[in-house]
Design an enzyme around this catalytic site. Structure first.
Site, short mmCIF file in Angstrom:
data_model
loop_
_atom_site.label_atom_id
_atom_site.label_comp_id
_atom_site.label_asym_id
_atom_site.label_seq_id
_atom_site.Cartn_x
_atom_site.Cartn_y
_atom_site.Cartn_z
CG ASP A 187 -0.22 -0.01 2.55
OD1 ASP A 187 0.86 -0.62 2.64
OD2 ASP A 187 -0.71 0.62 3.51
CG ASP A 553 3.48 -15.90 -6.91
OD1 ASP A 553 3.41 -14.72 -6.50
OD2 ASP A 553 4.09 -16.23 -7.94
CD GLU A 562 0.75 -5.62 1.96
OE1 GLU A 562 -0.10 -6.23 2.63
OE2 GLU A 562 0.79 -4.38 1.85
O1 G3I Z 1 0.19 -10.80 18.63
C1 G3I Z 1 -0.53 -11.97 18.27
C2 G3I Z 1 0.07 -13.18 18.95
O2 G3I Z 1 -0.08 -13.05 20.33
C3 G3I Z 1 -0.63 -14.44 18.44
O3 G3I Z 1 0.01 -15.56 18.96
C4 G3I Z 1 -0.55 -14.50 16.93
C5 G3I Z 1 -1.33 -15.69 16.37
O4 G3I Z 1 -1.62 -15.53 15.01
O5 G3I Z 1 -1.11 -13.32 16.39
C6 G3I Z 1 -0.44 -12.17 16.77
O6 G3I Z 1 -1.02 -11.05 16.15
C7 G3I Z 1 -0.77 -10.90 14.78
C8 G3I Z 1 -0.06 -9.57 14.58
O7 G3I Z 1 0.11 -9.32 13.23
C9 G3I Z 1 1.32 -9.57 15.21
O8 G3I Z 1 2.16 -10.49 14.61
C10 G3I Z 1 -2.07 -10.91 14.03
O9 G3I Z 1 -2.63 -12.22 14.08
C11 G3I Z 1 -1.87 -10.53 12.59
O10 G3I Z 1 -3.09 -10.38 11.95
C12 G3I Z 1 -1.12 -9.22 12.51
O11 G3I Z 1 -0.77 -8.98 11.19
C13 G3I Z 1 -0.31 -7.69 10.85
C14 G3I Z 1 -1.15 -7.15 9.69
O12 G3I Z 1 -0.64 -5.91 9.26
C15 G3I Z 1 -2.62 -6.97 10.06
O13 G3I Z 1 -2.75 -6.04 11.05
C16 G3I Z 1 1.15 -7.79 10.42
O14 G3I Z 1 1.95 -8.12 11.55
C17 G3I Z 1 1.61 -6.49 9.82
O15 G3I Z 1 2.89 -6.71 9.26
C18 G3I Z 1 0.66 -6.02 8.74
O16 G3I Z 1 1.09 -4.78 8.30
C19 G3I Z 1 0.46 -4.26 7.14
C20 G3I Z 1 -0.06 -2.88 7.51
O17 G3I Z 1 -1.10 -3.03 8.42
C21 G3I Z 1 -0.52 -2.12 6.28
N1 G3I Z 1 0.50 -2.10 5.26
C22 G3I Z 1 0.92 -3.41 4.86
C23 G3I Z 1 1.50 -4.17 6.02
C24 G3I Z 1 2.01 -5.52 5.60
O18 G3I Z 1 1.01 -6.44 5.33
O1 9MR Z 2 -3.72 -3.69 0.44
C1 9MR Z 2 -3.91 -3.80 1.84
C2 9MR Z 2 -2.66 -4.31 2.49
O2 9MR Z 2 -1.61 -3.38 2.31
C3 9MR Z 2 -2.90 -4.61 3.95
O3 9MR Z 2 -1.80 -5.28 4.50
C4 9MR Z 2 -4.13 -5.47 4.12
C5 9MR Z 2 -4.48 -5.69 5.59
O4 9MR Z 2 -4.74 -4.50 6.22
O5 9MR Z 2 -5.23 -4.88 3.50
C6 9MR Z 2 -5.06 -4.72 2.12
O6 9MR Z 2 -6.19 -4.14 1.61
C7 9MR Z 2 -7.29 -5.00 1.47
C8 9MR Z 2 -8.34 -4.64 2.49
O7 9MR Z 2 -7.89 -4.88 3.81
C9 9MR Z 2 -9.61 -5.44 2.25
N1 9MR Z 2 -10.06 -5.26 0.89
C10 9MR Z 2 -9.09 -5.66 -0.10
C11 9MR Z 2 -7.82 -4.87 0.05
C12 9MR Z 2 -6.78 -5.37 -0.95
O8 9MR Z 2 -7.03 -4.92 -2.18
#
Ligand code: G3I
Ligand code: 9MR
Length: 687
Positions: A187, A553, A562
């Protein structure tokens, strides 16, 4: 005929055709998983084979088809994460540089890989260059970005202050200027928390291996200045981070974002309004830590950037004070959306435990200022055990800095305890490799397979390289290497997770630029997130629910495919750290970015290729253009172009099937001539 062709003439055409004939018999086997890029001549070389029959394996020279090495497979062992019985082929004694593949009589052959002095150098440099490709607020030009050139997007010079961030000096809907920085991931938003660990990791790579990085050329727009290229790249993001601090109170906005994620469009078309949102303790402490760390690193370059180091330290101290006065201002997006408008639905990077962020910032400020006062109040809160860091768990980052600066601390810190903590963590990781059927560290427990699991593997490598530097014990290096191999193909999926590298590699990352730019090859040097059984994107088509195989993929799969800056940064540290710690790296090849001609011929991509590849050049004037392909012996294969062409960027596809139905695997050359000046480059067809 050039010198090149004469030198290679000794290879007999008869031998060459025999080789291709034999090669044609064997199929690529998806059961053989290995680093598809390469192995260091002097280091451990291992491949993993699932469900192999028979005991022997062969390493075949990919050009001559001679058997270069014969070895025995280890006994089968179960890897529960992929539910495979696997055996290891160890071919470390083979030290001769070349291109090879593994041959298993019952299964087939592997993808081709190289044995060379510095195989991680190119993927490492590409991973670092990946940050350049993530730059906001600037056009990427052909000389630096090659075919992935693009227009400038997101100037971010007039960003709206969101209601959640309103203050007396910056009321709701007032504007701030906050250009530059790196896009976070697939993003286009910019998040301080994630910028924190990413910038730290790159700065730490520099702090660990300064001599290595001082001469590393990345062909950036700034490559001709006096600053090491890695610091030029880091500066792009630090300059943005500085704008995220409220100059009046020192607090730092949590992120700069659209209200909603964009569609799959190029940056210059993504013009939705951008906001800075609520200041948070976590963002402010990330900022304080990175600015303190950057201050001591940029101090070395005072004459180039006068006053910059002091500015950074000042910004860090102001942030630290804000955080001490606001110790629990968490970023809670649901709550903010209940109270203010517009709703913000982009990444949260929420974290309601900021003890570790306090520790980390205190440590960085302490190291840089040598003032005990920053650390004294935190001493009782420091962890007794370290863990592999992630964006929300940053205690270990401070300890890496303490370890690197251990000869320059006040007596307040017991440096042997710092070292022991890092080594204790590294020992757990080494044990994990010992228990692993894949002989990789990754998979210490099933919890390693989270969203962004590849960053877990890379960060484990960071810890291991630090332990190696502290002890000189090669078991730590080998363990780090095993995770480098994991990322480049020795994993359950058999994919190389770094775009642009490996034969079977991630091709459809969840990355808006790669999706929207119309090119088949994604932007290179980006590490995708990797296997994640959470499968939170609910995409159809995941091949399995098993932890190590939960990877798709496909652009749909943001939970496994991502890319993100906090995943790329430890990949840089690991790949280049592997090379920097290896003595053989002393001869780093310098890229030639300037030619004496009035045109530039770039390396074809993909390379190796099958069946087609793109040849790209830029000419500064109109002229008669000839583009020809030759074989190893100097025989012309085809003329691709022979006509007058305008100045500008041009590309031409070479399809080996079109010109010669049975063109064999091997080395070919393409020569571009414009107005009697010519340049020749090598390319490899691998079938
Ligand atoms: O902290 C809990 C842990 O206690 C538990 O054991 C584990 C089990 O699955 O989950 C952990 O939480 C996870 C958290 O990341 C920390 O690792 C959540 O399930 C998981 O959904 C969460 O994912 C994050 C994701 O955003 C959704 O919020 C990723 O770490 C994080 O890298 C990712 O970041 C996104 C940004 O929001 C938006 N831009 C893209 C970026 C990469 O995808
Ligand atoms: O593109 C978004 C990505 O960068 C984030 O990691 C992810 C989780 O927050 O969300 C993606 O966006 C999606 C959104 O959450 C739900 N609708 C589809 C989007 C992807 O096109």
């Amino acid at each position: 005929m050039t010198k090149h062709f004469l030198k290679l003439n000794f290879i007999s055409p008869v031998l060459f055709s025999v080789v291709i004939f034999v090669n044609g018999f064997s199929q690529i086997s998806t059961k053989i998983k290995l680093n598809q890029v390469g192995f260091q001549t002097s280091s451990l070389k291992e491949a993993v084979i699932a469900d192999a029959q028979g005991d022997l394996f062969y390493i075949i020279d990919a050009i001559t088809l001679d058997t270069a090495f014969t070895g025995s497979l280890t006994a089968p062992k179960l890897w529960s994460y992929s539910n495979e019985n696997v055996r290891i082929a160890n071919f470390s004694p083979l030290t001769k540089e070349g291109s090879y593949f593994v041959q298993i009589p019952s299964a087939g052959k592997s993808y081709t890989f190289n044995i060379s002095k510095n195989p991680f150098l190119e993927p490492g440099k590409a991973s670092l260059k990946g940050f350049y490709y993530q730059r906001a607020s600037t056009a990427l030009l052909v000389p630096h970005a090659y075919v992935w050139f693009r227009q400038a997007g997101h100037p971010d010079t007039s960003v709206i202050v969101h209601a959640s961030a309103a203050s007396v000096n910056f009321p709701e809907n007032s504007r701030i200027s906050s250009p530059k920085g790196w896009y976070d991931a697939g993003d286009y938003n910019k998040y301080i928390v994630n910028s924190g660990i990413s910038t730290f990791t790159l700065l730490s790579a520099y702090e660990t291996f300064p001599e290595f990085y001082d001469t590393l050329n990345l062909n950036l727009p700034e490559s001709n200045n006096q600053l090491p290229d890695i610091l030029d790249e880091i500066l792009w993001n630090i300059e943005w981070m500085l704008t995220m601090q409220d100059p009046f109170d020192g607090g730092v906005y949590h992120k700069l974002t659209n209200p909603n994620f964009d569609g799959y469009i190029m940056p210059h078309l993504a013009t939705a309004p951008r906001y800075v949102v609520q200041k948070s303790t976590a963002a402010t402490l990330n900022f304080a830590a990175v600015m303190a760390q950057a201050s001591r690193i940029f101090a070395k370059f005072e004459s180039l950037l006068p006053g910059f180091s002091a500015q950074l330290l000042n910004a860090s101290k102001k942030a630290w004070l804000w955080a001490k006065n606001n110790p629990d201002t968490y970023y809670n997006q649901n709550l903010i959306n209940m109270l203010t408008e517009p709703d913000i639905n982009t990444g949260e990077y929420g974290d309601s435990n900021v003890n570790d962020e306090f520790n980390w910032a205190a440590i960085e400020l302490y190291i840089t200022t040598k003032a005990d006062s920053f650390l004294l109040a935190r001493l009782s809160q420091l962890p007794s055990q370290l863990n592999v860091p992630s964006w929300q768990s940053v205690n270990t980052l401070g300890f890496i800095s303490l370890s690197l600066n251990r000869n320059n601390l006040t007596p307040l810190v017991d440096t042997s305890s710092v070292k022991n903590k890092i080594i204790t963590l590294a020992n757990l990781l080494v044990n994990s490799r010992g228990n692993s059927a894949y002989n990789v560290v990754m998979g210490q427990s099933v919890n390693d397979f989270v969203w962004g699991s590849n960053a877990v593997a890379a960060n484990q490598g960071v810890i291991l390289l630090n332990a190696y530097l502290l002890t000189n014990d090669v078991k730590y290096f080998n363990a780090a290497l095993s995770n480098g191999d994991y990322l480049l193909g020795r994993n359950g999926t058999g994919y190389s997770f770094l775009t642009g590298y490996g034969s079977k590699r991630a091709m459809k990352p969840h990355h808006r630029v790669s999706q929207a730019d119309g090119l088949t090859e994604p932007v290179p040097g980006l590490l995708i997130g990797g296997p994640n059984p959470g499968q939170q994107d609910n995409c159809a088509g995941y091949p399995s629910n098993l932890p190590a195989l939960s990877y798709l993929d496909d652009v749909c799969s943001y939970a496994s495919n991502e890319i993100a800056i906090n995943w790329n940064a430890p990949a840089v540290y690991l790949f280049l750290g592997i090379e920097a710690t290896t003595k053989s790296i002393l001869s780093i090849e310098e890229e030639t970015s300037i030619t004496p001609y009035d045109f530039r011929l770039y390396q074809n991509y993909p390379n190796p290729f099958n069946p087609d590849t793109n040849i790209l050049w830029e000419q500064t004037s109109k002229g008669l253009v000839s583009l020809k392909v030759f074989d190893l012996f100097g025989n012309e294969i085809t003329t691709l172009i022979n006509e007058e062409m305008d100045n500008g960027v041009h590309s031409r596809k070479f399809n080996s099937d079109d010109t010669h139905p049975n063109l064999a695997s091997g080395i070919y050359f393409y020569r571009l001539s414009i107005n009697n000046q010519s340049a020749t480059k090598k390319m490899i067809l691998l079938k």
